[in-house]
Scaffold this motif. Structure first.
Motif, mmCIF file in Angstrom:
data_model
loop_
_atom_site.group_PDB
_atom_site.id
_atom_site.type_symbol
_atom_site.label_atom_id
_atom_site.label_comp_id
_atom_site.label_asym_id
_atom_site.label_seq_id
_atom_site.Cartn_x
_atom_site.Cartn_y
_atom_site.Cartn_z
ATOM 1 N N TYR A 37 42.108 -34.561 27.279
ATOM 2 C CA TYR A 37 41.077 -33.592 26.903
ATOM 3 C C TYR A 37 39.813 -34.306 26.417
ATOM 4 O O TYR A 37 38.694 -33.999 26.843
ATOM 5 C CB TYR A 37 41.621 -32.676 25.793
ATOM 6 N N SER A 66 46.579 -33.270 14.096
ATOM 7 C CA SER A 66 46.018 -31.940 14.335
ATOM 8 C C SER A 66 44.594 -32.046 14.878
ATOM 9 O O SER A 66 44.073 -31.096 15.450
ATOM 10 C CB SER A 66 46.043 -31.116 13.050
ATOM 11 N N GLN A 67 43.967 -33.209 14.682
ATOM 12 C CA GLN A 67 42.646 -33.445 15.283
ATOM 13 C C GLN A 67 42.695 -34.622 16.263
ATOM 14 O O GLN A 67 41.759 -35.427 16.346
ATOM 15 C CB GLN A 67 41.606 -33.710 14.200
ATOM 16 N N VAL A 91 38.396 -31.676 9.948
ATOM 17 C CA VAL A 91 39.142 -30.509 9.457
ATOM 18 C C VAL A 91 40.492 -31.020 8.958
ATOM 19 O O VAL A 91 41.312 -31.485 9.755
ATOM 20 C CB VAL A 91 39.357 -29.472 10.587
ATOM 21 N N TYR A 150 53.091 -28.322 13.440
ATOM 22 C CA TYR A 150 51.639 -28.495 13.492
ATOM 23 C C TYR A 150 51.266 -29.387 14.669
ATOM 24 O O TYR A 150 51.982 -30.337 15.006
ATOM 25 C CB TYR A 150 51.116 -29.105 12.195
ATOM 26 N N SER A 151 50.109 -29.105 15.260
ATOM 27 C CA SER A 151 49.760 -29.849 16.469
ATOM 28 C C SER A 151 48.254 -29.925 16.645
ATOM 29 O O SER A 151 47.493 -29.262 15.924
ATOM 30 C CB SER A 151 50.385 -29.163 17.699
ATOM 31 N N ASP A 152 47.845 -30.734 17.607
ATOM 32 C CA ASP A 152 46.424 -30.881 17.923
ATOM 33 C C ASP A 152 45.825 -29.527 18.305
ATOM 34 O O ASP A 152 46.414 -28.790 19.103
ATOM 35 C CB ASP A 152 46.279 -31.879 19.082
ATOM 36 N N TRP A 153 44.648 -29.267 17.779
ATOM 37 C CA TRP A 153 44.045 -27.949 18.002
ATOM 38 C C TRP A 153 43.751 -27.679 19.479
ATOM 39 O O TRP A 153 43.819 -26.531 19.936
ATOM 40 C CB TRP A 153 42.742 -27.831 17.196
ATOM 41 N N ALA A 154 43.434 -28.725 20.251
ATOM 42 C CA ALA A 154 43.016 -28.494 21.639
ATOM 43 C C ALA A 154 44.172 -28.556 22.623
ATOM 44 O O ALA A 154 44.128 -27.915 23.671
ATOM 45 C CB ALA A 154 41.954 -29.514 22.041
ATOM 46 N N ASN A 198 47.844 -29.014 21.635
ATOM 47 C CA ASN A 198 49.196 -28.830 21.080
ATOM 48 C C ASN A 198 50.015 -30.119 21.021
ATOM 49 O O ASN A 198 51.246 -30.077 20.881
ATOM 50 C CB ASN A 198 50.007 -27.784 21.852
ATOM 51 N N ARG A 241 48.145 -18.950 14.741
ATOM 52 C CA ARG A 241 47.823 -20.271 14.193
ATOM 53 C C ARG A 241 46.919 -21.061 15.145
ATOM 54 O O ARG A 241 45.929 -21.664 14.738
ATOM 55 C CB ARG A 241 49.110 -21.052 13.927
ATOM 56 N N GLN A 285 43.054 -22.289 14.564
ATOM 57 C CA GLN A 285 42.808 -23.734 14.556
ATOM 58 C C GLN A 285 41.700 -24.101 15.552
ATOM 59 O O GLN A 285 40.818 -24.914 15.252
ATOM 60 C CB GLN A 285 44.119 -24.436 14.928
ATOM 61 N N ILE A 286 41.742 -23.490 16.717
ATOM 62 C CA ILE A 286 40.699 -23.754 17.721
ATOM 63 C C ILE A 286 39.336 -23.324 17.172
ATOM 64 O O ILE A 286 38.354 -24.076 17.221
ATOM 65 C CB ILE A 286 41.026 -23.010 19.042
ATOM 66 N N ARG A 310 38.410 -22.908 14.117
ATOM 67 C CA ARG A 310 37.980 -23.739 12.981
ATOM 68 C C ARG A 310 37.342 -25.042 13.480
ATOM 69 O O ARG A 310 36.372 -25.533 12.899
ATOM 70 C CB ARG A 310 39.190 -24.038 12.084
ATOM 71 N N ASN A 311 37.887 -25.614 14.548
ATOM 72 C CA ASN A 311 37.337 -26.876 15.048
ATOM 73 C C ASN A 311 36.009 -26.697 15.768
ATOM 74 O O ASN A 311 35.258 -27.651 15.911
ATOM 75 C CB ASN A 311 38.357 -27.585 15.947
ATOM 76 N N HIS A 358 37.948 -21.859 25.562
ATOM 77 C CA HIS A 358 39.120 -22.722 25.408
ATOM 78 C C HIS A 358 40.403 -21.933 25.636
ATOM 79 O O HIS A 358 41.295 -22.379 26.370
ATOM 80 C CB HIS A 358 39.122 -23.351 24.005
#
Lengths: 948, 82
Positions: A379, A544-545, A798, A901-905, A907, B10, B14-15, B17-18, B34
């Motif tokens: 990504y 997560s980022q 974040v 918990y996982s990467d926002w973009a 997972n 969730r 999270q998306i 927020r970023n 997205h």
């Protein structure tokens, strides 16, 4: 090919562009300036006897066997240490030289056991060869005097022996350890007659020493002093096949040296462009899993996961799987089906799995183990540069002046590349390490990081933004590069963002725990130190980022002009052998091969025409979403090739619940792995030694994998997928992976110029291979970014939702160790367990003392998700407040503890940050006990094989 | 609330927020894009199904992005992007 030792020209090549003409034994030749006389003679077809010289290490000039005569030069200089000069006239064979060499050889042989007929190196021994070459017929000195013949053999290393009686003290092993591996574990102990190779201190043996068992010493040894145990047990190889290692993403090429159908040894191929003749303990020695007694070679089925397995024929197993999948499709629709491709399998196998899921199952529910490792790389780099891949080749590091390693532990995870990196560091390149742990690179023999930034886990983005702040506010950005190559407006937005005082190292120090001054110095060094290269691993992505960090890395590289030439770039160190390839092959649910979105109608039509089907225009489910849907009852069947999601994916209880809820789990693997506890069909897999195909390594290098023995299970993995697809009506007729590769090339622009025959000719190709880059592209973005202008992305820090508190005051981060690979399914079934028999929890002495824990104590490791037990290793490698473990052993089940918990973009799971508590323990957790019982119950097999 | 519903709340938050740093309009658009690009249709449908409830936990940015996406999408969660 038949068996021939690899060519050895005696000394390394010269990099000089100037040439020199000289005459050797009457032959006029031209060689690069700086070439040794020995190498020049070898290049002209001659051979000068030698013992202490080999072309993988610098010349040493100690054995005195390679003497030559040179017109106008006094004496008989050593050809290995004498460089060529213009007009030089060299004589390599004269009566005088012959006499000298015989005398030298006589001295060697006078202290060498003459047991050639029973020696493991018989007919594969340079001493033997050179004794013949110099015409030695008699040894005048006898064996009555002092000698080394009675010295004890060191058999401590599980893979090779050191027999000092056969050592000729040439020092090749010591120099290989120093120059090639960079571990400096060996030394020549004593002087004169007492000289002896020693591993570590005098109390050490090879196993207890710092030796990392890379095999460089064994490879360099000219006699049987260092020899593989396997050669002693099996005998001398009789043929060799070049193939590609199936361990990490470095992609080393090896000669699989065979005797009949039996693999004798794996020897690093000197012409391999990824490894340049080097290896690590895994690729070199840890292939015993291929014949391990745990390997399953017969298909098995069962109606329910609580029943024992029943061995059946391939026909019955495939029919059983196909009937179940078909029934589920009819009852619940295609969206109830899915598949997982493997980063351990070939490009061709991965391509077929995603093709089966998309075109036969009729859904885009296909994902891959890259989901849990490098999906943020895909990504992030696609967003910034336009391609989901690293920018450089491995050779690039030789041109780097500043190397920034963030979230990677190359000496453990990518050891062969780490050796090249260390060589460059010893030459003077500067090193910056950003890692919560003091990894080996921070300080090891002859290497010390200029700056180690031991950040708080989870603050990568904050640290990189603070570095950017320093670079921008101190006017260190390369604005010429940015104006020419990047979108200026986006840069300006980013510049304003990072310039804000809230992003200064001082303002962020309380968050990152990195001393501001140290961070400032690191940023200045990266921006001003010359060619700056960034290497990163899962310590970047598994957060997560994760995607934001990848883009922050890209920002840093662009802001300093470190993209588009050798020595610089953004370099993801891929975990598994074919992570890059699995991603390239369309393993993600939103992308077709070549990273083209399923929304793109033109792309879909291209595939639909070729495959004669209709493709879904919507993305499918990712692995964690498949498991959610399974628990919810809308996802019912999965085909998993070469992946053990129960052990490797986070929150094991949730994975188990998802798998248990499915009606058909098909596991296609070498062993009854942990996921197979929840499977209804087990299809035996083939090892990399038993198949043809290609792997693509971390530098985008597509390399052939060649079958050196027949599959023990009867089929290569692509054939098994084809059997299942055809049972579901596909009608495929591939007869060789070359045909699949042709289809890939036809459908994937970056592979357009790749074919099996081309790879046979050139050895390897780095994509893109197309009209613009007919021979591939070692370095990308040379003349411009693939997406046009490089994109600066504002990456706001974040904080993760995973917080420490009174109940869970420590942060757990996870990783891997040199001797093991991923979930350990392969390496745990080798003698590598000698180095790492169990997962350990690293803990700072202060934290251990607070809990009354001593080194080796059993501990209970608990998080909000679950708990497990393992033993503690007290070490200041980790900072106070941080604990670390590996996930190589299923008995530990480290992922019982990790969270959802996982990467926002993307997972990608946040393996690197879990709030935990650690306390003394006296036994396994309830989960471990229950799981152990389930595993024993699940692996029962009824052995009644019906007739085919 | 099932597993998928928990996850989509969730993930959407999270998306959003970023992307928040981009400013409201751009963040909503980026979040919408997205989710359209990466979510399976049953995840989209699950998220759309939660929108009528005011207290399910969507952040304002995530909610607005999902509402816009729902407006451009048919009932099965399919976006006509072809």
């Amino acid at each position: 090919m038949g068996y021939e030792r690899q060519a050895d020209l005696g000394t390394p090549p010269s990099a000089s562009a100037d040439s020199v003409e000289l005459t050797i034994d009457g032959r006029q030749i031209s060689v690069p300036a700086g070439t040794s006389v020995m190498r020049a003679a070898a290049q002209s077809g001659g051979h000068i006897p030698k013992l202490c010289a080999t072309d993988s290490i610098k010349s040493f000039g100690s054995c005195r066997l390679c003497l030559v005569e040179i017109d106008g030069m006094r004496g008989t200089p050593a050809s290995c240490t004498t460089p060529v000069s213009e007009g030089m006239v060299v004589h390599t064979q004269t009566q005088r030289l012959q006499k000298l060499r015989r005398s030298v050889m006589e001295l060697y042989i006078s202290d060498h056991p003459l047991d050639c007929l029973t020696c493991s190196a018989n007919n594969d021994c340079e001493l033997q060869d050179e004794a013949a070459a110099v015409g030695l017929r008699d040894v005048r000195f006898g064996y009555e005097g002092s000698n080394h013949l009675g010295l004890d053999v060191d058999s401590s290393n599980p893979y090779f022996d050191f027999d000092p009686s056969k050592c000729i003290a040439c020092s090749r092993c010591v120099r290989a350890c120093d120059e090639i591996q960079g571990t400096f574990a060996l030394t020549m102990d004593g002087r004169g007659f007492e000289s002896k190779i020693s591993a570590g201190t005098r109390d050490d043996d090879f196993l207890s020493s710092e030796c990392v068992s890379c095999g460089a010493c064994v490879q360099a040894c000219p006699t049987a002093a260092l020899d593989e145990k396997a050669v002693k047990e099996i005998g001398r190889p009789e043929r060799a096949v070049v193939t590609t290692c199936a361990y990490c993403g470095v992609g080393c090429t090896f000669r699989a040296e065979m005797r009949g159908e039996q693999l004798v040894r794996m020897v690093p191929w000197k012409d391999g462009k990824a490894n340049r003749g080097h290896s690590c303990v895994k690729g070199r020695f840890a292939w015993g899993y291929a014949n391990h007694q745990d390997r399953i070679t017969s298909p098995m089925i069962r109606d329910h996961i609580d029943e024992p397995w029943r061995e059946v024929s391939w026909d019955e197993a495939i029919a059983f799987a196909a009937a179940r999948i078909d029934a589920i499709r009819i009852r619940h629709g295609s969206e109830a089906l899915g598949g997982i491709t493997s980063s351990r399998c070939t490009n061709e196998e991965t391509f077929l799995v995603q093709k089966m899921v998309r075109s036969v199952f009729g859904t885009n529910n296909v994902d891959t183990c890259a989901r849990v490792c490098h999906s943020p790389t895909g990504y992030g780099l696609k967003t910034a540069f336009g391609t989901s891949a690293g920018t450089q080749d491995f050779d690039s590091v030789e041109h780097s002046d500043v190397i920034l390693v963030i979230g990677a532990n190359p000496t453990d995870g990518h050891p062969v590349f780490a050796s090249r990196m260390k060589r460059r560091l010893r030459q003077g390149a500067k090193l910056i390490v950003i890692d919560p742990r003091r990894i080996d690179l921070v300080r090891s023999p002859h290497i010390e990081a200029a700056h180690h930034l031991p950040l708080q886990p989870g603050t990568n983005v904050a640290v990189l933004t603070a570095m950017a702040h320093v670079i921008v506010t101190e006017n260190l950005a390369d604005e010429t590069f940015i104006r020419e190559r990047c979108d200026w407006q986006e840069y300006d937005d980013w510049r304003q963002f990072v310039s804000d005082s809230r992003h200064s190292p001082e303002a962020l120090e309380s968050v990152t725990r990195v001393p501001a001054n140290e961070l400032r110095q690191a940023a200045r060094l990266f921006a001003t130190g010359g060619n700056g290269a960034i290497y990163y691993g899962l310590g970047v992505t598994e957060h997560s980022q994760g995607s934001s960090t990848v883009m922050a890395i890209a920002n840093l590289a662009m802001a300093t002009g470190n993209i588009g030439r050798p020595g610089v770039g953004v370099n993801p160190l891929r975990g598994q052998n074919n992570v890059q390839g699995a991603c390239d092959m369309g393993s993600f649910p939103h992308e077709l091969p070549g990273y083209r979105h399923v929304h793109e109608a033109d792309t879909r039509q291209l595939f639909e025409r070729e495959w004669g089907t209709t493709l879904d225009a919507e993305p499918g489910l990712r692995i964690p979403n498949m498991l959610d849907a399974a628990v919810d009852g809308t996802f019912k069947a999965i085909y998993i090739q070469g992946e053990d999601i129960l052990q490797s994916d986070p929150n094991t209880r949730h994975v188990a619940a998802g798998l248990a809820a499915m009606e058909c789990v098909v596991v296609h693997d070498l062993f009854l792995n942990e996921t197979a506890n929840y499977a209804h069909v087990f299809l035996p897999g083939s090892t990399f030694l038993e198949k043809n195909g290609t792997f693509t390594n971390a530098e985008r290098r597509i390399q052939p994998v060649r079958k050196v023995m027949q599959p023990a299970n009867g089929f290569e993995d692509w054939e098994v997928t084809q059997l299942l697809a055809n049972a579901l009506g596909a009608g495929w007729s591939y007869s060789h992976p070359a045909e699949i590769l042709d289809e890939i090339a036809c459908l994937t622009p970056s592979f357009a110029g790749v074919s099996w025959s081309r790879l046979e000719q050139v050895g390897s190709l780095q994509w893109p291979v197309n009209e613009q880059h007919p021979d591939g592209a070692p370095v990308m973005h040379m003349d411009g970014f693939v997406r046009g202008k490089g994109k600066f992305v504002v990456t706001d820090y974040v904080p993760t939702d995973e917080k420490t508190g009174p109940r869970f005051p420590l942060l757990l981060t996870t990783g891997r160790i040199l001797s093991h690979y991923n979930v350990g399914a392969q390496t745990r079934r080798t003698k590598n367990t000698a180095w790492h028999p169990e997962d350990l929890l690293e803990m700072h002495p202060a934290d251990a003392e607070n809990r009354g824990l001593k080194d080796g104590d059993w501990t209970r490791l608990a998080s909000r998700t679950g708990e497990t037990t393992l033993r503690v290793k007290v070490t200041d490698r980790v900072a106070p407040g941080v604990v670390y473990t590996t996930f190589h052993h299923p008995e530990t089940q480290a992922n019982v503890v990790t969270t959802d918990y996982s990467d926002w973009a993307t997972n990608c799971p946040e393996y690197k940050v879990t709030a935990v508590q650690v306390m003394p323990s006296n036994g396994p957790s309830d989960w471990q006990e229950d799981y152990s019982k389930r595993t024993d119950r699940s692996r029962r097999v009824i052995e009644d094989v019906p007739a085919e | 609330m099932n597993e998928t519903a928990h996850s989509v709340i969730r993930m959407a938050n999270q998306i959003a927020r970023n992307f928040e740093i981009l400013g409201k309009e751009a963040a909503v658009a980026a979040t919408q894009d997205h989710i359209a690009s990466f979510w399976d249709r049953r995840m989209k449908a699950a998220a759309f199904g939660l929108l009528p409830s005011a207290d399910v936990g969507f952040s304002p940015l995530a909610r607005e992005a999902l509402e816009r996406l729902a407006g451009e999408t048919d009932g099965a969660g399919h976006q006509d992007a072809g």
